[in-house]
Design an enzyme around this catalytic site. Structure first.
Site, PDB file in Angstrom:
ATOM      1  N   GLY A  45       9.604 -99.643  -6.875  1.00  0.00           N
ATOM      2  CA  GLY A  45      10.580 -98.560  -6.949  1.00  0.00           C
ATOM      3  C   GLY A  45      11.913 -99.105  -7.425  1.00  0.00           C
ATOM      4  O   GLY A  45      12.134-100.325  -7.438  1.00  0.00           O
ATOM      5  N   GLN A  50      21.133 -99.200  -8.144  1.00  0.00           N
ATOM      6  CA  GLN A  50      20.761-100.620  -8.235  1.00  0.00           C
ATOM      7  C   GLN A  50      21.013-101.191  -9.632  1.00  0.00           C
ATOM      8  O   GLN A  50      21.059-102.406  -9.804  1.00  0.00           O
ATOM      9  CB  GLN A  50      19.283-100.825  -7.855  1.00  0.00           C
ATOM     10  CG  GLN A  50      19.010-100.534  -6.378  1.00  0.00           C
ATOM     11  CD  GLN A  50      17.560-100.743  -6.015  1.00  0.00           C
ATOM     12  OE1 GLN A  50      16.730 -99.862  -6.224  1.00  0.00           O
ATOM     13  NE2 GLN A  50      17.235-101.906  -5.488  1.00  0.00           N
ATOM     14  N   LEU A  95      14.865-105.051  -4.155  1.00  0.00           N
ATOM     15  CA  LEU A  95      15.206-105.864  -5.324  1.00  0.00           C
ATOM     16  C   LEU A  95      16.692-106.227  -5.327  1.00  0.00           C
ATOM     17  O   LEU A  95      17.084-107.176  -5.994  1.00  0.00           O
ATOM     18  CB  LEU A  95      14.823-105.125  -6.614  1.00  0.00           C
ATOM     19  CG  LEU A  95      13.316-104.857  -6.774  1.00  0.00           C
ATOM     20  CD1 LEU A  95      13.044-104.004  -8.007  1.00  0.00           C
ATOM     21  CD2 LEU A  95      12.532-106.172  -6.848  1.00  0.00           C
ATOM     22  N   HIS A 136      12.807 -95.134   0.970  1.00  0.00           N
ATOM     23  CA  HIS A 136      13.677 -96.287   0.683  1.00  0.00           C
ATOM     24  C   HIS A 136      14.569 -95.974  -0.528  1.00  0.00           C
ATOM     25  O   HIS A 136      15.762 -96.258  -0.524  1.00  0.00           O
ATOM     26  CB  HIS A 136      12.775 -97.507   0.427  1.00  0.00           C
ATOM     27  CG  HIS A 136      13.458 -98.766   0.020  1.00  0.00           C
ATOM     28  ND1 HIS A 136      13.455 -99.912   0.791  1.00  0.00           N
ATOM     29  CD2 HIS A 136      14.160 -99.096  -1.100  1.00  0.00           C
ATOM     30  CE1 HIS A 136      14.118-100.873   0.181  1.00  0.00           C
ATOM     31  NE2 HIS A 136      14.559-100.397  -0.994  1.00  0.00           N
ATOM     32  N   GLU A 137      13.967 -95.377  -1.571  1.00  0.00           N
ATOM     33  CA  GLU A 137      14.728 -95.104  -2.805  1.00  0.00           C
ATOM     34  C   GLU A 137      15.752 -93.984  -2.596  1.00  0.00           C
ATOM     35  O   GLU A 137      16.874 -94.067  -3.099  1.00  0.00           O
ATOM     36  CB  GLU A 137      13.781 -94.760  -3.963  1.00  0.00           C
ATOM     37  CG  GLU A 137      12.754 -95.831  -4.314  1.00  0.00           C
ATOM     38  CD  GLU A 137      13.333 -97.223  -4.509  1.00  0.00           C
ATOM     39  OE1 GLU A 137      14.521 -97.336  -4.866  1.00  0.00           O
ATOM     40  OE2 GLU A 137      12.609 -98.200  -4.272  1.00  0.00           O
ATOM     41  N   HIS A 140      18.783 -95.283  -1.040  1.00  0.00           N
ATOM     42  CA  HIS A 140      19.704 -95.923  -2.003  1.00  0.00           C
ATOM     43  C   HIS A 140      20.676 -94.890  -2.576  1.00  0.00           C
ATOM     44  O   HIS A 140      21.849 -95.191  -2.794  1.00  0.00           O
ATOM     45  CB  HIS A 140      18.926 -96.539  -3.162  1.00  0.00           C
ATOM     46  CG  HIS A 140      18.462 -97.951  -2.939  1.00  0.00           C
ATOM     47  ND1 HIS A 140      19.320 -98.996  -2.672  1.00  0.00           N
ATOM     48  CD2 HIS A 140      17.220 -98.505  -2.967  1.00  0.00           C
ATOM     49  CE1 HIS A 140      18.628-100.128  -2.545  1.00  0.00           C
ATOM     50  NE2 HIS A 140      17.347 -99.862  -2.714  1.00  0.00           N
TER      51      HIS A 140
END
Ligand code: K1U
Ligand code: ZN
Length: 172
Positions: A45, A50, A95, A136-137, A140
């Site tokens: 993902g 990011q 990441l 999780h994404e 963000h």
């Protein structure tokens, strides 16, 4: 085109991202670049902040089983509309926080709505790794990292390690 991934701590990773109003060619190109960046990392993902962009856009592909067909997904303005009471624990990575992993508990199943590359509204029920990843994404996009689910001591320890690694990387 592959884009550099921001590494924690970075103020851009703590920002709440803006809803996408219109799907421009620029946003479609960003989504393509994010998929390329995610596959290259490799990751399952990636969220726009990011790569330093503050639009509500995520990409993912959790079809990682051997022999599985790739399933690249692009989600603009993703929203969780329902979550299961049952939860699931997964050892997450990020990441933007390389080489750090920790167990995070999240709802096991989530219903998500989003706008696709076609400009249409889509909806799907995600389970297992897909559910963990989409949550999780979306975190963000709200300036939240998986380490924010940990206690202050663990979070601080990871942040200090990342600060040290960033200083070492900058020195070359
Ligand atoms: O958002 C990100 O930083 C990407 C992250 C997504 C994620 C991982 C684990 C749990 C939830 C969300 C990653 O992709 S980390 C790399 C990773 O998990 C992986 C890489 C290659 C193969 C399989 C997994
Ligand atoms: Zn992450």
């Amino acid at each position: 085109m592959k884009r550099p991934i921001l590494i924690h701590p970075d103020p851009r990773l703590k920002k709440v991202c803006d809803p996408v109003a219109d799907l421009s060619d620029e946003l479609r190109a960003l989504a393509e670049d994010m998929l390329e960046t995610m596959y290259d990392a490799p990751g399952i993902g990636l969220a726009a902040p990011q790569v330093g962009d503050l639009n509500r856009l995520i990409v993912m592909d959790c079809a990682k089983d051997e022999g599985a067909e790739p399933r690249p997904m692009v989600l603009f303005n993703p929203e969780i509309v329902a979550s299961s009471d049952e939860s699931n624990v997964y050892e997450e990575g990020c990441l933007s926080i390389p080489e750090e992993f920790a167990e995070v508990t999240r709802p096991k199943v989530v219903d998500v709505r989003w706008i696709g590359l076609d400009g249409e509204e889509h909806g799907e029920t995600f389970d297992g790794l897909w559910a963990t990843c989409v949550q999780h994404e979306i975190d963000h996009l709200n300036g939240k990292l998986f380490i924010d689910y940990l206690g202050p001591m663990k979070r601080q320890m990871i942040t200090r390690r990342m600060q040290k690694r960033k200083r070492e990387m900058a020195r070359g």
